[in-house]
Design a protein around this motif. Structure first.
Motif, short mmCIF file in Angstrom:
data_model
loop_
_atom_site.label_atom_id
_atom_site.label_comp_id
_atom_site.label_asym_id
_atom_site.label_seq_id
_atom_site.Cartn_x
_atom_site.Cartn_y
_atom_site.Cartn_z
N SER A 1 0.83 -1.22 0.00
CA SER A 1 0.00 0.00 0.00
C SER A 1 0.86 1.25 0.00
N LYS A 2 1.91 1.25 0.82
CA LYS A 2 2.80 2.41 0.89
C LYS A 2 3.45 2.67 -0.47
N PHE A 3 3.98 1.61 -1.09
CA PHE A 3 4.61 1.77 -2.40
C PHE A 3 3.59 2.23 -3.43
N GLY A 4 2.40 1.66 -3.40
CA GLY A 4 1.36 2.03 -4.36
C GLY A 4 0.96 3.49 -4.24
N ASP A 5 0.74 3.94 -3.01
CA ASP A 5 0.37 5.34 -2.78
C ASP A 5 1.49 6.28 -3.21
N SER A 6 2.71 5.92 -2.86
CA SER A 6 3.86 6.77 -3.20
C SER A 6 4.09 6.80 -4.71
N LEU A 7 3.93 5.68 -5.38
CA LEU A 7 4.11 5.65 -6.83
C LEU A 7 3.03 6.47 -7.53
N TYR A 8 1.79 6.37 -7.06
CA TYR A 8 0.71 7.17 -7.63
C TYR A 8 1.04 8.66 -7.52
N LYS A 9 1.51 9.07 -6.34
CA LYS A 9 1.87 10.48 -6.13
C LYS A 9 3.01 10.89 -7.06
N THR A 10 4.01 10.03 -7.22
CA THR A 10 5.12 10.32 -8.12
C THR A 10 4.64 10.50 -9.55
N ILE A 11 3.76 9.62 -10.01
CA ILE A 11 3.25 9.70 -11.38
C ILE A 11 2.46 10.98 -11.58
N ILE A 12 1.57 11.31 -10.65
CA ILE A 12 0.76 12.52 -10.78
C ILE A 12 1.64 13.76 -10.78
N GLU A 13 2.63 13.81 -9.90
CA GLU A 13 3.48 15.01 -9.78
C GLU A 13 4.45 15.17 -10.94
N ASN A 14 4.91 14.06 -11.52
CA ASN A 14 6.00 14.16 -12.49
C ASN A 14 5.67 13.67 -13.89
N ASN A 15 4.67 12.82 -14.03
CA ASN A 15 4.46 12.18 -15.32
C ASN A 15 3.03 12.27 -15.85
N SER A 16 2.17 12.96 -15.14
CA SER A 16 0.80 13.13 -15.63
C SER A 16 0.81 14.10 -16.81
N GLU A 17 -0.28 14.13 -17.54
CA GLU A 17 -0.40 15.06 -18.66
C GLU A 17 -0.16 16.49 -18.20
N LYS A 18 -0.77 16.87 -17.09
CA LYS A 18 -0.62 18.22 -16.56
C LYS A 18 0.83 18.52 -16.21
N ALA A 19 1.50 17.60 -15.55
CA ALA A 19 2.89 17.81 -15.15
C ALA A 19 3.81 17.93 -16.36
N VAL A 20 3.58 17.10 -17.36
CA VAL A 20 4.41 17.13 -18.57
C VAL A 20 4.21 18.45 -19.32
N ILE A 21 2.97 18.89 -19.43
CA ILE A 21 2.69 20.16 -20.11
C ILE A 21 3.33 21.33 -19.36
N GLN A 22 3.22 21.33 -18.04
CA GLN A 22 3.83 22.41 -17.25
C GLN A 22 5.35 22.42 -17.43
N GLU A 23 5.96 21.25 -17.45
CA GLU A 23 7.40 21.16 -17.66
C GLU A 23 7.77 21.65 -19.05
N TYR A 24 6.99 21.32 -20.05
CA TYR A 24 7.24 21.76 -21.41
C TYR A 24 7.14 23.28 -21.51
N ILE A 25 6.12 23.86 -20.91
CA ILE A 25 5.95 25.32 -20.92
C ILE A 25 7.13 26.00 -20.24
N ARG A 26 7.57 25.44 -19.11
CA ARG A 26 8.74 26.01 -18.41
C ARG A 26 9.96 25.95 -19.31
N TRP A 27 10.13 24.83 -20.00
CA TRP A 27 11.27 24.67 -20.89
C TRP A 27 11.22 25.67 -22.04
N VAL A 28 10.04 25.88 -22.64
CA VAL A 28 9.89 26.82 -23.75
C VAL A 28 10.19 28.25 -23.29
N LYS A 29 9.75 28.61 -22.10
CA LYS A 29 10.00 29.96 -21.59
C LYS A 29 11.48 30.23 -21.37
#
Length: 74
Positions: free
Chosen positions: A44-72
């Motif tokens: 459960s701990k690993f699952g919860d932590s992995l979900y948080k990692t994916i949302i923060e770093n690899n979700s569509e929203k996170a990837v778009i925000q990183e791309y915008i930062r890179w373009v700026k």
């Protein structure tokens, strides 16, 4: 748990959101798998932590925000 091949180890942090096992280490693979089978709290701990990692770093929203930062920075 995953074998240390490809880019997946860039997402999994050993001991935080999973286990990263060298592909040639049968003993570590066995002990990591056994720990996960025997310990539902750890799963459960690993699952919860992995979900948080994916949302923060690899979700569509996170990837778009990183791309915008890179373009700026261009």
């Amino acid at each position: 748990m995953l074998l240390q091949v490809g880019e997946i180890p860039l997402i999994i942090e050993n001991g935080k959101n999973g286990y990263v096992v060298p592909s040639d280490n049968d003993e570590q693979f066995y002990s990591s798998l056994f720990a996960l089978i025997e310990n539902s709290d750890l799963r459960s701990k690993f699952g919860d932590s992995l979900y948080k990692t994916i949302i923060e770093n690899n979700s569509e929203k996170a990837v778009i925000q990183e791309y915008i930062r890179w373009v700026k920075e261009l």
